[in-house]
Design an enzyme around this catalytic site. Structure first.
Site, PDB file in Angstrom:
ATOM      1  N   TYR A  55       0.845  -1.199   0.000  1.00 41.89           N
ATOM      2  CA  TYR A  55       0.000   0.000   0.000  1.00 41.89           C
ATOM      3  C   TYR A  55       0.886   1.256   0.000  1.00 41.89           C
ATOM      4  O   TYR A  55       1.403   1.671   1.035  1.00 41.89           O
ATOM      5  CB  TYR A  55      -0.931   0.020   1.206  1.00 41.89           C
ATOM      6  CG  TYR A  55      -1.834  -1.185   1.344  1.00 41.89           C
ATOM      7  CD1 TYR A  55      -2.123  -2.010   0.254  1.00 41.89           C
ATOM      8  CD2 TYR A  55      -2.412  -1.520   2.558  1.00 41.89           C
ATOM      9  CE1 TYR A  55      -2.952  -3.113   0.386  1.00 41.89           C
ATOM     10  CE2 TYR A  55      -3.247  -2.619   2.699  1.00 41.89           C
ATOM     11  CZ  TYR A  55      -3.506  -3.411   1.612  1.00 41.89           C
ATOM     12  OH  TYR A  55      -4.323  -4.502   1.761  1.00 41.89           O
ATOM     13  N   GLY A 209     -17.950  -3.594  -0.036  1.00 44.84           N
ATOM     14  CA  GLY A 209     -17.936  -3.727  -1.496  1.00 44.84           C
ATOM     15  C   GLY A 209     -17.174  -2.597  -2.167  1.00 44.84           C
ATOM     16  O   GLY A 209     -17.586  -2.087  -3.191  1.00 44.84           O
TER      17      GLY A 209
HETATM   18  P1  ATR Z   1     -11.508  -1.577   1.131  1.00 46.24           P
HETATM   19  O1  ATR Z   1     -11.391  -2.779   1.981  1.00 46.24           O
HETATM   20  O2  ATR Z   1     -10.934  -1.803  -0.228  1.00 46.24           O
HETATM   21  O3  ATR Z   1     -11.052  -0.314   1.783  1.00 46.24           O
HETATM   22  P2  ATR Z   1     -14.354  -1.182   1.689  1.00 46.24           P
HETATM   23  O4  ATR Z   1     -13.995  -1.212   3.118  1.00 46.24           O
HETATM   24  O5  ATR Z   1     -15.373  -2.143   1.213  1.00 46.24           O
HETATM   25  O6  ATR Z   1     -13.062  -1.416   0.792  1.00 46.24           O
HETATM   26  O7  ATR Z   1     -14.809   0.278   1.227  1.00 46.24           O
HETATM   27  C1  ATR Z   1     -13.965   1.385   1.302  1.00 46.24           C
HETATM   28  C2  ATR Z   1     -14.622   2.554   0.628  1.00 46.24           C
HETATM   29  O8  ATR Z   1     -15.830   2.871   1.302  1.00 46.24           O
HETATM   30  C3  ATR Z   1     -13.809   3.812   0.617  1.00 46.24           C
HETATM   31  O9  ATR Z   1     -13.925   4.403  -0.638  1.00 46.24           O
HETATM   32  C4  ATR Z   1     -14.463   4.700   1.680  1.00 46.24           C
HETATM   33  O10 ATR Z   1     -14.378   6.052   1.329  1.00 46.24           O
HETATM   34  P3  ATR Z   1     -13.962   7.204   2.407  1.00 46.24           P
HETATM   35  O11 ATR Z   1     -12.505   7.079   2.578  1.00 46.24           O
HETATM   36  O12 ATR Z   1     -14.380   8.456   1.711  1.00 46.24           O
HETATM   37  O13 ATR Z   1     -14.743   6.937   3.646  1.00 46.24           O
HETATM   38  C5  ATR Z   1     -15.893   4.234   1.640  1.00 46.24           C
HETATM   39  N1  ATR Z   1     -16.549   4.323   2.960  1.00 46.24           N
HETATM   40  C6  ATR Z   1     -16.188   3.696   4.088  1.00 46.24           C
HETATM   41  N2  ATR Z   1     -17.062   3.938   5.083  1.00 46.24           N
HETATM   42  C7  ATR Z   1     -17.999   4.766   4.562  1.00 46.24           C
HETATM   43  C8  ATR Z   1     -19.171   5.370   5.090  1.00 46.24           C
HETATM   44  N3  ATR Z   1     -19.550   5.156   6.347  1.00 46.24           N
HETATM   45  N4  ATR Z   1     -19.894   6.180   4.253  1.00 46.24           N
HETATM   46  C9  ATR Z   1     -19.528   6.394   2.966  1.00 46.24           C
HETATM   47  N5  ATR Z   1     -18.423   5.820   2.411  1.00 46.24           N
HETATM   48  C10 ATR Z   1     -17.668   5.031   3.205  1.00 46.24           C
END
Ligand code: ATR
Length: 332
Positions: A55, A209
């Site tokens: 990352y 997702g």
């Molecule tokens: P990953 O494991 O790849 O991080 P995830 O957890 O399924 O994937 O989703 C992450 C995404 O959800 C991110 O784009 C995050 O965006 P922000 O950094 O802007 O929050 C978004 N996300 C996480 N929690 C959220 C929430 N409560 N409301 C809106 N978006 C959210």
């Protein structure tokens, strides 16, 4: 907040996926802001933080090192090794490969310890299984790190069930980290039963997702721009057509969430955590308000009918969770 077992640690069932703070989802978050959020996460009860060598090519581990070195006893840090970037003649990233050799692990772990400003990693994963190296070799080397006190527990990411069983015979596997959400249920087939057999934890990544299930994405504000990995070429669920169809499925999650006075994302997390006591989730976020909202999922109890209704959506999702190259590197 009730804790769940991860190795012999007690962790909040909702941890924090830190990837997006440094890579893959657009430009990195400004360092001081990211550190403030990580400190606040601890205050809110989050004690399981997930990163990887990959990352930001060390940047995400360095961020966690900066944030946590003066409060190391309050956090469990999980990181991962294995993948390597390939570069073209101009020095641009042209793809990735996996190197599961003990030599690559030795190189990676010394960097991770240095970047994380710690002398021990709580949970060390092989990020992807290297098909060219017997799993016993990769995992045997990770077991040596446990013996040396550099690592407390070992895990695999996106490994297939047979690989997990073989690995576990070489050294106890404490956790497997794989994608798991209302939209991605493939771990249920063989991975989850294997984890139950060996007494290991599933760490569910992308439980939202990749943001789709939060309900915050719309046709108009589709993820795009520099450094954004959620594009058709990498993530078919975000391809034109598939994206819109998947957003329509999120409306079904929303209608259930509204009856709980909750958001679709909270219901998505509650669904994952309801699938077993040996499951923890690591939603990723770069925003304090979203992190707080995600923590609220712990208070939601879904009925059997709601769990089944939400579970039925996976079959309707359009697009694989990775492109062809990505799919070839999971469940092996
Ligand atoms: P990953 O494991 O790849 O991080 P995830 O957890 O399924 O994937 O989703 C992450 C995404 O959800 C991110 O784009 C995050 O965006 P922000 O950094 O802007 O929050 C978004 N996300 C996480 N929690 C959220 C929430 N409560 N409301 C809106 N978006 C959210």
């Amino acid at each position: 907040m009730d804790q769940r077992k991860l190795h012999d640690f007690d962790v909040n069932p909702i941890g924090l996926g830190c990837m997006g703070l440094s890579a893959f989802y657009g430009p990195p978050t400004e360092q001081a802001e990211a550190i403030r959020m990580l400190h606040e996460a601890i205050e809110l009860g989050i004690n399981h933080f997930d990163t990887a060598e990959m990352y930001g090519m060390g940047a995400n581990e360095k961020l966690l090192g900066e944030a946590f070195s003066d409060r190391r006893d309050k956090v469990r840090i999980a990181t991962k090794w294995g993948p390597k970037f390939l570069f073209d003649e101009d020095g641009n990233i042209s793809g990735t490969t996996v190197d599961g050799t003990p030599e690559n692990m030795r190189r990676a772990v010394e960097n991770s310890l240095k970047f994380l400003k710690t002398d021990v990693i709580d949970l060390y994963y092989l990020h992807r299984v290297d098909p060219n190296i017997p799993i016993e070799e990769s995992v045997g080397a990770m077991g040596d790190l446990v013996d040396e006190g550099k690592v407390r527990a070992i895990g695999l990411s996106e490994a297939g069930a047979e690989t997990i069983s073989r690995a576990h015979k070489t050294h106890p596997v404490s956790a497997v980290q794989s994608e798991y959400s209302i939209f991605s249920r493939d771990v249920e087939e063989t991975t989850l039963p294997t984890l139950k057999d060996i007494g290991a934890t599933l760490v569910a990544y992308s439980p939202l997702g990749r943001g789709l299930l939060t309900g915050a994405m719309t046709k108009e504000n589709k993820p795009s721009g520099e450094g954004e990995f959620r594009q058709a070429a990498m993530q078919p669920r975000f391809a034109e057509g598939a994206y819109e169809a998947n957003l329509a499925l999120v409306e079904e999650v929303r209608s259930i969430s509204e009856t709980h006075g909750a958001s679709p994302g909270q219901v998505a997390l509650a669904w994952v955590l309801a699938q077993g006591e040996n499951i923890v989730a690591i939603p990723g976020t770069t925003k304090l308000a979203n992190m707080k909202s995600n923590l609220g999922a712990s208070a939601i109890t879904l009925s059997d009918a709601e769990l089944a209704g939400l579970g039925a959506l996976a079959d309707k999702v359009q697009g694989a969770r990775y492109n062809e190259q990505g799919m070839a590197s999971v469940n092996r």
